[in-house]
Design an enzyme around this catalytic site. Structure first.
Site, short mmCIF file in Angstrom:
data_model
loop_
_atom_site.label_atom_id
_atom_site.label_comp_id
_atom_site.label_asym_id
_atom_site.label_seq_id
_atom_site.Cartn_x
_atom_site.Cartn_y
_atom_site.Cartn_z
N HIS A 151 1.37 -1.44 -0.16
CA HIS A 151 0.08 -0.03 0.05
C HIS A 151 0.90 1.34 0.02
CE1 HIS A 151 -2.85 -2.80 1.25
NE2 HIS A 151 -3.70 -2.14 0.35
N HIS A 199 1.06 1.97 -6.00
CA HIS A 199 0.13 0.83 -5.51
C HIS A 199 -0.95 1.79 -6.01
CE1 HIS A 199 -3.48 -0.88 -4.50
NE2 HIS A 199 -3.74 0.30 -4.20
N HIS A 226 -6.56 7.10 -2.17
CA HIS A 226 -7.59 5.96 -1.80
C HIS A 226 -6.86 5.77 -0.45
CE1 HIS A 226 -5.38 3.27 -3.89
NE2 HIS A 226 -5.97 2.18 -3.21
N ASP A 227 -5.40 5.85 -0.34
CA ASP A 227 -4.88 4.60 0.79
C ASP A 227 -4.01 5.27 1.29
OD1 ASP A 227 -5.87 2.01 0.87
OD2 ASP A 227 -4.77 1.09 -0.45
N ASP A 248 -9.21 -0.87 -7.21
CA ASP A 248 -8.49 -1.09 -6.51
C ASP A 248 -7.61 -2.58 -6.25
OD1 ASP A 248 -6.88 -0.88 -3.97
OD2 ASP A 248 -8.64 -0.75 -2.74
#
Length: 831
Positions: free
Chosen positions: A422, A426, A462-463, A576
């Site tokens: 992550h 990514h 998002h991460d 994702d």
């Protein structure tokens, strides 16, 4: 008749029982004593107490006899009071009510000395709290040691209620756990006083209330009582010990408190907990001793309560310190990861001054769903992220400031931690797949521009600040991580943290790319970002999976808010998981990174004494089986649903099906060789990969071709940029500013730049006119220079062109220069 005589005054009138009850309720000067001594005339502070006619017969009877006609001579210890009249009145009420219905046997122990700081320092050794205590016992006065619990002098036994210092050592060792400390305190108190039940109350100084502890869970129940409420409130307000033989006759007794523990009280002793600063810590109530609590119990509790109060005070202080640390950690969690990292101005200006690029600049296959985006190299991630916003038209449509967009991209990349999976690469891969989906005709018709912009920003962030652990790890009670404290009540702990980090970034002045939007549009985009980031939680996707299937079967309705929401969630989940929809070589390398992260969490859980899941235990995990199960239950259905909505994305569904077959073949290859799977090295074995393709080819040649498709060079999670032939690169007219330039731009080496310049000089010699119209300055183009200076052609070029045209002479009419407009007008006038 009972006769009371003073040394210098006649006997005073006896107060009525009603007066006794009123004085008891007020609590002003009511001092009862149940300690009984041997018979005999005794002078008590200037007052002699005589018994009735049957006094001689009752000398051997126990104290507190129920017969109202039998009295004996009572000797009271000296009381520390200046007001003798109040003391005499209280003694009269006690003796008057002996054996009657108002005889509830309360002892407000005013004869116990006031708890002062100096007295406590004498009791406790003068050593730091962290030092081991070595003094075995606490000394007590001889007068206190000689304490009798029997009325018969021959049966009297001298007891020494000494408290070992080892008990205090034991309490201090538990100050980091308040519940365990109180449990140990109660066990020790019940053992020495032979009490059956107990109740613990802690003092809430801010609200002036007593908070009830739960006997079974040893946690705060939240039930609070006001100061002065019941026996506990009386003890707390007066800071005096109360020893009650019969609670049913006590005017302060309240059954509501005892109902919290299902206790049927007969007798009790309640004592305050006062620390070394004379502050009230709480009240402990012990219930139901067989023959009632004696004077010996009171003496023991007097000494014991000092240890208890200071131990609990230290435990509360330690808990408060821990809460402060937790708050500090929470503040740190709210800080943006990488916020302290310095974003160099040269990096910002490199992106700001970088010309607009077409996606072909990065690769001819960059817009292919099967292309692994990591292969372009990390040094191109920032530039490609900027291109996503330009290619979709968001920069022009929403007037995105290029400098702020550049700063946002750089800050987001710094916000990702260097964990195996992550990480920033990514995030770039997810954003690349989302960009591919958003530029399809199906998504353009299905979603609005603001929804598409929200998806792109959400994929990029998002991460952000991912810790390399799962939500279940964050929510484990043993960890008590700050993130779980912040978000555990709402679920999706990490996803909510990612959203919080994203919003903090967008609210910074340097990153406020949405500043030109109206407030309503800004709120809409923020809400959409929140929903789609929360949708990356796989458990949330599984809850919505049936609704998505129903939407597809019934037909997508772009006017339905629920349909648009479900479609955005589907695009986000597919983005994702997009690494598993590339070729098998890429899927294998990404799976290795995922399990490196899983195994790191499993090792941490083992250190904390928690048994990890099988897929996170490096000694028991078997990657092929886990991957087969994951793709079958989650991966394959997601991309099948996406292909139903986005026809251009059907290749992703075919690719993940092919990878599923490859994982099955890998399982067949290594299952019979357990030693080969002890580590993850077999996932890098090229020979094993070729054997897998051969197995799949026998079963499904098309799947083997899809799984083995490679884009060279491929560096999964690598930092080596793609090295294409610069001179043979073609843009097909899309990159207007770089048609003449090179594809490498500023990232090309000096040798390559010199090679390009030399080639341009050779070309310029073959055509002098072209060289004048297309001068090359530092590898740039005339179009680029004209764009920087404006849309007009530089005057020096026009001047040089006129000189060349005027000097040209040719006998061929087709090659002669055309007359100017002025010459044509002059010729017409002459005619």
């Amino acid at each position: 008749m009972l006769e009371l005589r003073r040394n210098s005054s006649p006997s005073s009138a006896h107060p009525s029982p009603q007066t006794n009850c009123q004085n008891s309720q007020r609590g002003d000067g009511l001092h009862h004593h149940h300690h009984e001594a041997a018979s005999g005339s005794t002078c008590c502070g200037g007052m002699t107490v005589f018994t009735g006619a049957n006094a001689a017969k009752s000398s051997n009877e126990p104290a507190g006899s129920a017969s109202p006609t039998v009295w004996r001579k009572t000797s009271h210890p000296p009381l520390h009071f200046n007001n003798n009249e109040t003391r005499n009145r209280n003694l009269q009420m006690q003796l008057k009510n002996r054996g009657t219905k108002d005889d509830w046997g309360a002892s407000l122990r005013y004869d116990i000395e006031e708890p002062t700081s100096s007295g406590l320092l004498e009791l406790l050794p003068d050593v730091p709290i962290v030092r081991k205590l070595s003094r075995p016992l606490v000394k007590m006065d001889d007068q206190d040691d000689a304490c009798s619990v029997a009325s018969n002098e021959s049966d009297r036994t001298v007891l020494s209620p000494l408290v070992p210092m080892s008990i205090f050592d034991q309490f201090l060792c538990l100050t980091n756990n308040l519940s365990a400390l109180i449990s140990c305190i109660i066990a020790e108190a019940k053992k020495n006083t032979e009490a059956e039940d107990y109740a613990v109350f802690l003092h809430d100084e801010d609200n002036k209330q007593m908070v009830l502890f739960n006997n079974e869970t040893m946690l705060m129940t939240g039930k609070k009582f006001d100061m002065g409420y019941g026996i506990v409130g009386k003890v707390a307000s007066t800071m005096r010990t109360m020893n009650i033989r019969d609670v049913s006759r006590c005017p302060f007794f309240n059954e509501e408190i005892d109902e919290q523990f299902s206790i049927k009280a007969r007798n009790l002793i309640a004592f305050p907990l006062i620390d070394s600063s004379c502050s009230l810590i709480g009240v402990i109530v012990l219930y139901n001793k067989e023959n009632g609590f004696s004077r010996h119990d009171e003496k023991y509790i007097k000494r014991f309560s000092y240890f208890v109060a200071n131990s609990i005070a230290h435990a509360i202080l330690a808990k408060q310190i821990e809460e402060v640390r937790t708050r500090i950690h929470m503040v740190e969690e709210f800080k943006i990861q990488g916020e302290d990292a310095v974003i160099e101005e040269v990096d910002i200006m490199r992106l700001v001054n970088d010309p607009l690029r077409d996606w072909r600049y990065f690769s001819q296959n960059f817009a292919d769903f099967s292309f692994p985006p990591r292969s372009v190299g990390e040094n191109h991630f920032h530039r490609a992220s900027m291109m996503f916003f330009e290619d979709l038209g968001f920069s022009m449509l929403y007037k995105l400031n290029k400098r702020k967009l550049s700063y946002l991209v750089l800050r987001v990349s710094a916000g990702y931690r260097p964990v195996p999976y992550h990480n920033w690469s990514h995030a770039f891969a997810v954003t690349h797949f989302c960009w591919l989906t958003l530029r399809t005709d199906a998504i353009r018709r299905a979603l609005s521009d603001m929804e598409r912009l929200s998806l792109l920003i959400a994929c990029l962030c998002h991460d952000i600040d991912h810790r390399g652990t799962t939500n279940s790890f964050q929510m484990q009670s043993l960890q008590k991580t700050p993130l779980s404290v912040l978000y555990s009540t709402e679920g999706s702990v990490l996803e909510r943290h990612h959203f919080a980090q994203t919003i903090k970034l967008l609210q910074q002045e340097e990153c406020s790319i949405l500043e030109n939007l109206p407030a309503a549009d800004f709120r809409t985009i923020v809400n959409t970002i929140r929903e789609v980031i929360l949708a990356t939680d796989i458990s949330a996707h599984l809850r919505k999976q049936e609704r998505i299937k129903t939407m597809i079967s019934e037909g997508y309705n772009p006017m339905s808010f629920d349909h648009r929401y479900l479609l955005m969630c589907l695009v986000m989940t597919a983005s994702d998981l997009s690494d598993q929809a590339k070729n098998f070589h890429n899927a294998k390398r990404i799976a290795e990174n995922i399990y490196l992260e899983f195994f790191a969490q499993g090792d941490l859980e083992l250190q904390l004494g928690v048994k990890p899941l099988e897929m996170m235990d490096r000694t028991n995990a078997y990657v092929p089986t886990v991957q087969i199960d994951f793709l079958f239950k989650i991966g394959v259905p997601v991309f099948q649903l996406l292909a139903s909505v986005v026809p251009e994305g059907r290749t992703t569904s075919e690719a993940i099906d092919a990878n599923h077959l490859c994982w099955v073949a890998l399982d067949e290859e290594v299952r019979n060789n357990p030693s080969a799977t002890n580590t993850l090295e077999y996932l890098r074995d090229e020979n094993l990969e070729r054997r897998i393709y051969d197995r799949v080819r026998k079963q499904d040649p098309r799947a083997a071709e899809i799984a083995s498709k490679r884009f060279e060079p491929v560096y999964a999670n690598g930092s080596v940029p793609q090295t294409q032939d610069i001179l043979d690169h073609r843009f097909d007219g899309y990159d207007k500013k770089y048609q003449i330039g090179c594809s490498g731009g500023q990232n090309q080496s000096n040798g390559k730049q010199q090679q390009i310049r030399s080639l341009q000089k050779i070309r310029s010699k073959t055509s002098e006119d072209d060289a004048l119209l297309k001068p090359m300055d530092n590898g740039g183009s005339v179009a680029a220079s004209s764009t920087r200076r404006g849309s007009r052609t530089p005057r020096r070029l026009w001047r040089r062109a006129r000189q060349l045209i005027s000097s040209m002479s040719s006998s061929c009419a087709s090659c002669s220069p055309l007359p100017s407009r002025r010459q044509v007008s002059e010729d017409s006038e002459s005619c």
